[in-house]
Design a protein around this motif. Structure first.
Motif, PDB file in Angstrom:
ATOM      1  N   THR A 158       9.747  31.269 -56.671  1.00 41.65           N
ATOM      2  CA  THR A 158       9.084  30.466 -57.355  1.00 41.65           C
ATOM      3  C   THR A 158       9.131  29.104 -56.365  1.00 41.65           C
ATOM      4  O   THR A 158      10.021  28.997 -55.457  1.00 41.65           O
ATOM      5  CB  THR A 158       9.454  29.873 -58.764  1.00 41.65           C
ATOM      6  OG1 THR A 158      11.028  29.196 -58.566  1.00 41.65           O
ATOM      7  CG2 THR A 158       9.381  30.752 -59.877  1.00 41.65           C
ATOM      8  N   LEU A 159       8.271  28.184 -56.363  1.00 38.80           N
ATOM      9  CA  LEU A 159       8.044  27.171 -55.485  1.00 38.80           C
ATOM     10  C   LEU A 159       7.897  25.833 -56.200  1.00 38.80           C
ATOM     11  O   LEU A 159       7.314  25.605 -57.436  1.00 38.80           O
ATOM     12  CB  LEU A 159       6.715  27.257 -54.706  1.00 38.80           C
ATOM     13  CG  LEU A 159       6.610  28.431 -53.696  1.00 38.80           C
ATOM     14  CD1 LEU A 159       5.288  28.223 -53.041  1.00 38.80           C
ATOM     15  CD2 LEU A 159       7.853  28.434 -52.820  1.00 38.80           C
ATOM     16  N   SER A 160       8.651  24.852 -55.801  1.00 34.94           N
ATOM     17  CA  SER A 160       8.728  23.479 -56.350  1.00 34.94           C
ATOM     18  C   SER A 160       8.694  22.200 -55.142  1.00 34.94           C
ATOM     19  O   SER A 160       8.944  22.581 -54.194  1.00 34.94           O
ATOM     20  CB  SER A 160       9.839  23.139 -57.375  1.00 34.94           C
ATOM     21  OG  SER A 160      11.134  23.026 -56.702  1.00 34.94           O
ATOM     22  N   TYR A 161       7.734  21.264 -55.723  1.00 36.15           N
ATOM     23  CA  TYR A 161       7.309  20.226 -54.519  1.00 36.15           C
ATOM     24  C   TYR A 161       7.961  18.734 -54.808  1.00 36.15           C
ATOM     25  O   TYR A 161       7.943  18.294 -55.999  1.00 36.15           O
ATOM     26  CB  TYR A 161       5.985  20.272 -54.325  1.00 36.15           C
ATOM     27  CG  TYR A 161       5.465  21.669 -53.866  1.00 36.15           C
ATOM     28  CD1 TYR A 161       5.147  22.072 -52.665  1.00 36.15           C
ATOM     29  CD2 TYR A 161       5.008  22.282 -55.082  1.00 36.15           C
ATOM     30  CE1 TYR A 161       4.515  23.148 -52.417  1.00 36.15           C
ATOM     31  CE2 TYR A 161       4.453  23.611 -54.736  1.00 36.15           C
ATOM     32  CZ  TYR A 161       4.033  24.084 -53.510  1.00 36.15           C
ATOM     33  OH  TYR A 161       3.549  25.342 -53.199  1.00 36.15           O
ATOM     34  N   THR A 169       7.067  12.716 -45.375  1.00 41.54           N
ATOM     35  CA  THR A 169       7.521  13.915 -45.224  1.00 41.54           C
ATOM     36  C   THR A 169       7.693  14.450 -46.670  1.00 41.54           C
ATOM     37  O   THR A 169       8.387  14.130 -47.704  1.00 41.54           O
ATOM     38  CB  THR A 169       8.970  13.901 -44.464  1.00 41.54           C
ATOM     39  OG1 THR A 169       8.849  13.452 -43.436  1.00 41.54           O
ATOM     40  CG2 THR A 169       9.513  15.206 -44.483  1.00 41.54           C
ATOM     41  N   ALA A 170       6.990  15.975 -46.961  1.00 38.48           N
ATOM     42  CA  ALA A 170       6.825  16.315 -48.228  1.00 38.48           C
ATOM     43  C   ALA A 170       7.891  17.618 -48.346  1.00 38.48           C
ATOM     44  O   ALA A 170       8.428  18.001 -47.107  1.00 38.48           O
ATOM     45  CB  ALA A 170       5.789  16.897 -48.730  1.00 38.48           C
ATOM     46  N   THR A 171       8.611  18.102 -49.365  1.00 43.29           N
ATOM     47  CA  THR A 171       9.472  19.260 -49.363  1.00 43.29           C
ATOM     48  C   THR A 171       8.850  20.249 -50.255  1.00 43.29           C
ATOM     49  O   THR A 171       8.189  19.795 -51.253  1.00 43.29           O
ATOM     50  CB  THR A 171      10.807  18.744 -49.823  1.00 43.29           C
ATOM     51  OG1 THR A 171      10.917  18.258 -51.345  1.00 43.29           O
ATOM     52  CG2 THR A 171      11.481  17.834 -48.874  1.00 43.29           C
ATOM     53  N   VAL A 172       9.206  21.650 -50.158  1.00 46.02           N
ATOM     54  CA  VAL A 172       9.086  22.623 -51.090  1.00 46.02           C
ATOM     55  C   VAL A 172      10.380  23.375 -50.935  1.00 46.02           C
ATOM     56  O   VAL A 172      10.883  23.588 -50.149  1.00 46.02           O
ATOM     57  CB  VAL A 172       7.920  23.562 -50.445  1.00 46.02           C
ATOM     58  CG1 VAL A 172       8.278  24.078 -48.988  1.00 46.02           C
ATOM     59  CG2 VAL A 172       7.564  24.693 -51.385  1.00 46.02           C
ATOM     60  N   THR A 173      10.800  23.483 -52.567  1.00 42.63           N
ATOM     61  CA  THR A 173      11.883  24.415 -52.625  1.00 42.63           C
ATOM     62  C   THR A 173      11.748  25.738 -52.998  1.00 42.63           C
ATOM     63  O   THR A 173      10.806  26.069 -53.973  1.00 42.63           O
ATOM     64  CB  THR A 173      12.732  23.603 -53.877  1.00 42.63           C
ATOM     65  OG1 THR A 173      13.236  22.418 -53.186  1.00 42.63           O
ATOM     66  CG2 THR A 173      13.990  24.549 -54.019  1.00 42.63           C
ATOM     67  N   VAL A 174      12.185  26.640 -52.383  1.00 47.59           N
ATOM     68  CA  VAL A 174      12.000  28.277 -52.599  1.00 47.59           C
ATOM     69  C   VAL A 174      12.907  28.585 -53.392  1.00 47.59           C
ATOM     70  O   VAL A 174      14.236  28.900 -52.848  1.00 47.59           O
ATOM     71  CB  VAL A 174      11.643  29.034 -51.113  1.00 47.59           C
ATOM     72  CG1 VAL A 174      11.287  30.464 -51.654  1.00 47.59           C
ATOM     73  CG2 VAL A 174      10.645  28.434 -50.453  1.00 47.59           C
ATOM     74  N   LYS A 175      12.833  29.202 -54.723  1.00 51.29           N
ATOM     75  CA  LYS A 175      13.958  29.765 -55.357  1.00 51.29           C
ATOM     76  C   LYS A 175      13.644  31.381 -55.796  1.00 51.29           C
ATOM     77  O   LYS A 175      12.525  31.514 -56.273  1.00 51.29           O
ATOM     78  CB  LYS A 175      13.979  28.940 -56.940  1.00 51.29           C
ATOM     79  CG  LYS A 175      15.268  29.267 -57.744  1.00 51.29           C
ATOM     80  CD  LYS A 175      15.230  28.350 -59.018  1.00 51.29           C
ATOM     81  CE  LYS A 175      16.342  28.840 -59.705  1.00 51.29           C
ATOM     82  NZ  LYS A 175      16.348  27.869 -60.998  1.00 51.29           N
ATOM     83  N   THR A 181      17.872  35.983 -55.150  1.00 49.07           N
ATOM     84  CA  THR A 181      18.586  34.665 -55.904  1.00 49.07           C
ATOM     85  C   THR A 181      18.827  33.661 -54.746  1.00 49.07           C
ATOM     86  O   THR A 181      18.340  33.643 -53.747  1.00 49.07           O
ATOM     87  CB  THR A 181      19.886  35.244 -56.145  1.00 49.07           C
ATOM     88  OG1 THR A 181      20.769  34.230 -56.911  1.00 49.07           O
ATOM     89  CG2 THR A 181      21.067  35.548 -54.868  1.00 49.07           C
ATOM     90  N   GLY A 182      19.278  32.411 -55.134  1.00 45.27           N
ATOM     91  CA  GLY A 182      19.510  31.320 -54.307  1.00 45.27           C
ATOM     92  C   GLY A 182      18.183  30.316 -54.044  1.00 45.27           C
ATOM     93  O   GLY A 182      17.116  30.955 -54.499  1.00 45.27           O
ATOM     94  N   GLU A 183      18.430  29.375 -53.442  1.00 44.97           N
ATOM     95  CA  GLU A 183      17.111  28.726 -53.060  1.00 44.97           C
ATOM     96  C   GLU A 183      17.040  28.019 -51.586  1.00 44.97           C
ATOM     97  O   GLU A 183      18.461  27.889 -51.241  1.00 44.97           O
ATOM     98  CB  GLU A 183      17.052  27.655 -54.076  1.00 44.97           C
ATOM     99  CG  GLU A 183      18.108  26.701 -54.400  1.00 44.97           C
ATOM    100  CD  GLU A 183      17.738  25.565 -55.416  1.00 44.97           C
ATOM    101  OE1 GLU A 183      18.092  24.485 -55.101  1.00 44.97           O
ATOM    102  OE2 GLU A 183      17.232  25.824 -56.476  1.00 44.97           O
ATOM    103  N   LYS A 184      15.948  27.629 -51.271  1.00 43.51           N
ATOM    104  CA  LYS A 184      16.025  27.169 -49.877  1.00 43.51           C
ATOM    105  C   LYS A 184      14.840  25.946 -49.717  1.00 43.51           C
ATOM    106  O   LYS A 184      13.723  26.357 -50.193  1.00 43.51           O
ATOM    107  CB  LYS A 184      15.493  28.050 -48.648  1.00 43.51           C
ATOM    108  CG  LYS A 184      15.618  27.581 -47.543  1.00 43.51           C
ATOM    109  CD  LYS A 184      15.446  29.007 -46.419  1.00 43.51           C
ATOM    110  CE  LYS A 184      15.413  28.793 -44.880  1.00 43.51           C
ATOM    111  NZ  LYS A 184      15.229  29.793 -44.037  1.00 43.51           N
ATOM    112  N   THR A 185      15.304  24.729 -49.099  1.00 38.19           N
ATOM    113  CA  THR A 185      14.397  23.786 -49.162  1.00 38.19           C
ATOM    114  C   THR A 185      13.688  23.678 -47.841  1.00 38.19           C
ATOM    115  O   THR A 185      14.223  23.549 -46.784  1.00 38.19           O
ATOM    116  CB  THR A 185      15.051  22.475 -49.533  1.00 38.19           C
ATOM    117  OG1 THR A 185      15.422  22.390 -50.833  1.00 38.19           O
ATOM    118  CG2 THR A 185      13.794  21.093 -49.341  1.00 38.19           C
TER     119      THR A 185
END
Length: 615
Positions: A158-161, A169-175, A181-185
């Motif tokens: 899933t993605l969150s912004y 600067t914008a961010t997107v978190t990949v979960k 499992t885990g997440e990456k920004t």
């Protein structure tokens, strides 16, 4: 002897028992095997690859009924409930055994492989490109791959912004989810939009008010509409008088740059009042006065291009009417008006008037094409007039010495009218006029020239015989012209041969033939009497509007002729008797009307006798 007999009986009984048991041992397993072979367990999927904590449903069914049992061979790796729901517990591989409670089907197996979920940080994720400010959230997807597998959004992650609308600067978190499992920004940049390149800007013309006008603009980045004060500011110059004004658009915050655009300040719109003096190709328009302008422009709606086009320009603001020419008779026209002011050689034109003035032109001149006078009626036929709403028919009345209306035909599809209940042998005069209607108003075209017709008094030529064996103008290969030139009257239950023929109308006997002896039915012409056999031609003369009309009536295929050339005969006087002379397939009277100027002239016109003669 008895001992041996008893021994033999025991041996026989033992042998029979052994055989029976053997048969049972063979038949029962075969029957069971046969039944088992007929009952089968089917599964839609035989291999499940899961991560710890995942579940999967086994879809199994039995062909001949029964209850299914599920069992995991290693419950430390996965468990399964009585409905076939598998739950992964630890990494490894095992099998799920599916069988029936009564053992009537061979068991089947499903392989279950369980592994730990992959951490999203071990997945290769491409960099996210930078974006230009759009005024709305920027939500890019990511390109994520693990080994040869491409991850799918909402199945594997899933993605969150954050900070993904404004410049910065914008961010997107990949979960990770499911097998991950885990997440990456990740980060990406939103740049400011350039007012000159990234923004579409438009402005409408503004009507003169006498004061400074400050219209807003329409500024869009794709579907986002920029907001005044938030995305840009406006400043104006030359924005009071009619002419060209400018707006300076300056971007703020998320929008950069400066842009100068122009708009027009135009005169106030005017309105058309009415139209008058309509003619076939012109009409007059009237409007209200407007001040501070150079003049007026007249527009007409063009139905072919579906818009108003300029028709005429009036270069005087004090002129309040004009005649529009070059129109088409009997048409409807929609007009609008605009005012204009000329500044430095440029015409600044107002909006078109809000109201539409519907107008119409006078229909074209009417024309009577034909009048057919019968015994007690007259048929009037006239020319179609394009654009007409209908037609009015007038007849002259001698006592009032005027043409009075006798009929009104609405619509533009009917072009004949029959005036009934008239007197025989009387001249009647007619006129026709086309009319046009719009919004309760009626315009009449020019009335046709008068035409006169004589109602004729004709008698039936063969009293007592009314059967028509061949009509006027019937097509047939037996005629040289391909059509029947008259009307044939034949037997109707009793023989017509020898029946009396009388003059349908009084006149002079023009010509006769009485030498034909071939008085019988023929399949081809005998040539006698030019095909008419024995015949009589009677000439009658009429005068209509001072013009002499000569009608010749032909009576053909006669047995005998009782009149002479040059003899004057009265209506109803005997001419001869019916026969079958000339080109005739059987006894009948050929009855024909011809309009000619003289006996040797070519036929000008043939008429249908049944239009005039009734029995």
């Amino acid at each position: 002897m008895n001992i041996h007999k008893d021994f033999d009986n025991k041996i026989i009984k033992t042998a029979l028992m052994t055989l029976f048991i053997a048969l049972i041992c063979v038949i029962i397993p075969v029957a069971i095997t046969s039944y088992a072979a007929e009952n089968e367990i089917e599964v839609s999927k035989s291999v499940f690859n899961l991560t710890i904590g995942q579940t999967a449903q086994i879809d199994a069914k039995i062909s001949s009924g029964g209850t299914l049992n599920y069992k995991s061979e290693n419950e430390s790796i996965c468990t399964v409930d009585e409905k076939g729901l598998v739950t992964a517990l630890d990494s490894g591989s095992t099998r799920i055994v599916i069988s029936t409670s009564d053992g009537t089907a061979e068991p089947v197996y499903c392989e279950v492989n369980v592994k730990y979920p992959t951490n999203i940080n071990d997945v290769e994720i491409s960099e996210i490109p930078n974006y230009t400010y759009k005024g709305v959230e920027v939500t890019p997807d990511v390109n994520a791959e693990y080994e040869d597998y491409k991850l799918v959004k909402d199945i594997d992650y899933t993605l969150s912004y954050t900070n993904n609308i404004n410049v910065g600067t914008a961010t997107v978190t990949v979960k990770g989810i499911g097998n991950f499992t885990g997440e990456k920004t990740l980060e990406f940049v939103i740049y400011a939009a350039d007012i000159n390149f990234d923004v579409n800007v438009s402005v409408e013309n503004v009507t003169y008010t006498g004061s400074a006008v400050t219209p807003d603009i329409l500024a869009k980045i794709e579907d986002y509409k920029l907001v005044l004060g938030k995305d840009y500011t406006l400043s104006y110059s030359n924005n009071i008088n009619i002419g060209t004004a400018t707006i300076t658009v300056t971007g703020i915050e998320n929008v950069t740059g400066v842009r100068v655009i122009e708009f027009k300040i135009i005169p106030k719109a005017n309105g058309l009042i009415s139209y008058s003096n309509p003619k076939k190709t012109s009409l007059r328009l009237d409007w209200t006065m407007a001040g501070g302008i150079t003049g007026y422009k007249i527009y007409v709606y063009d139905f072919s291009v579906k818009k108003y086009v300029l028709k005429k320009t009036i270069n005087d603001s004090n002129t309040l009417h004009c005649t529009v020419k070059g129109l088409t008779a009997g048409e409807i026209y929609n007009f609008k008006i605009a005012t204009y002011l000329t500044v430095d050689g440029v015409d600044y034109i107002s909006n078109l008037s809000a109201n539409v003035l519907e107008t119409m032109t006078v229909p074209d001149d009417s024309k009577i094409v034909q009048l057919i006078g019968k015994n007690h009626s007259v048929q009037i036929r006239w020319k179609k007039i394009n654009g007409a709403s209908g037609y009015i028919i007038y007849r002259y009345k001698k006592n009032s010495k005027k043409y009075v209306r006798i009929a009104k035909i609405a619509g533009n599809t009917k072009f004949t009218y029959t005036n009934k209940n008239l007197k025989k042998s009387k001249t009647y005069k007619y006129k026709v006029i086309a009319y046009k209607q719009l919004n309760g108003k009626t315009l009449k075209g020019k009335m046709s020239a008068k035409k006169s017709v004589l109602t004729l008094s004709f008698r039936w030529p063969v009293p007592g015989f009314y059967y028509i064996s061949q009509k006027y103008n019937n097509k047939s290969g037996m005629y040289a012209s391909g059509k029947h030139s008259g009307t044939d009257i034949a037997s109707n239950g009793k023989s017509i041969k020898g029946a009396k023929i009388i003059a349908t109308k009084g006149g002079i006997v023009d010509s006769i033939n009485k030498g034909c002896k071939h008085n019988y039915g023929k399949t081809r012409s005998c040539g006698c009497g030019g095909g008419f056999g024995n015949y009589v031609v009677v000439r009658s003369t009429f005068k209509i509007d001072g013009k002499k009309i000569i009608l010749r009536v032909i009576y053909g295929h006669m047995t005998s002729v009782k009149v002479k050339v040059g003899q004057y005969i009265s209506s109803g006087q005997m001419l001869g008797t019916v026969g079958s002379t000339g080109y005739s397939t059987g006894p009948h009277l050929h009855f024909e009307f011809r309009v000619q100027d003289n006996p040797s002239a070519k036929i000008k016109k043939r008429l249908n006798p049944l239009y005039y003669v009734k029995h």
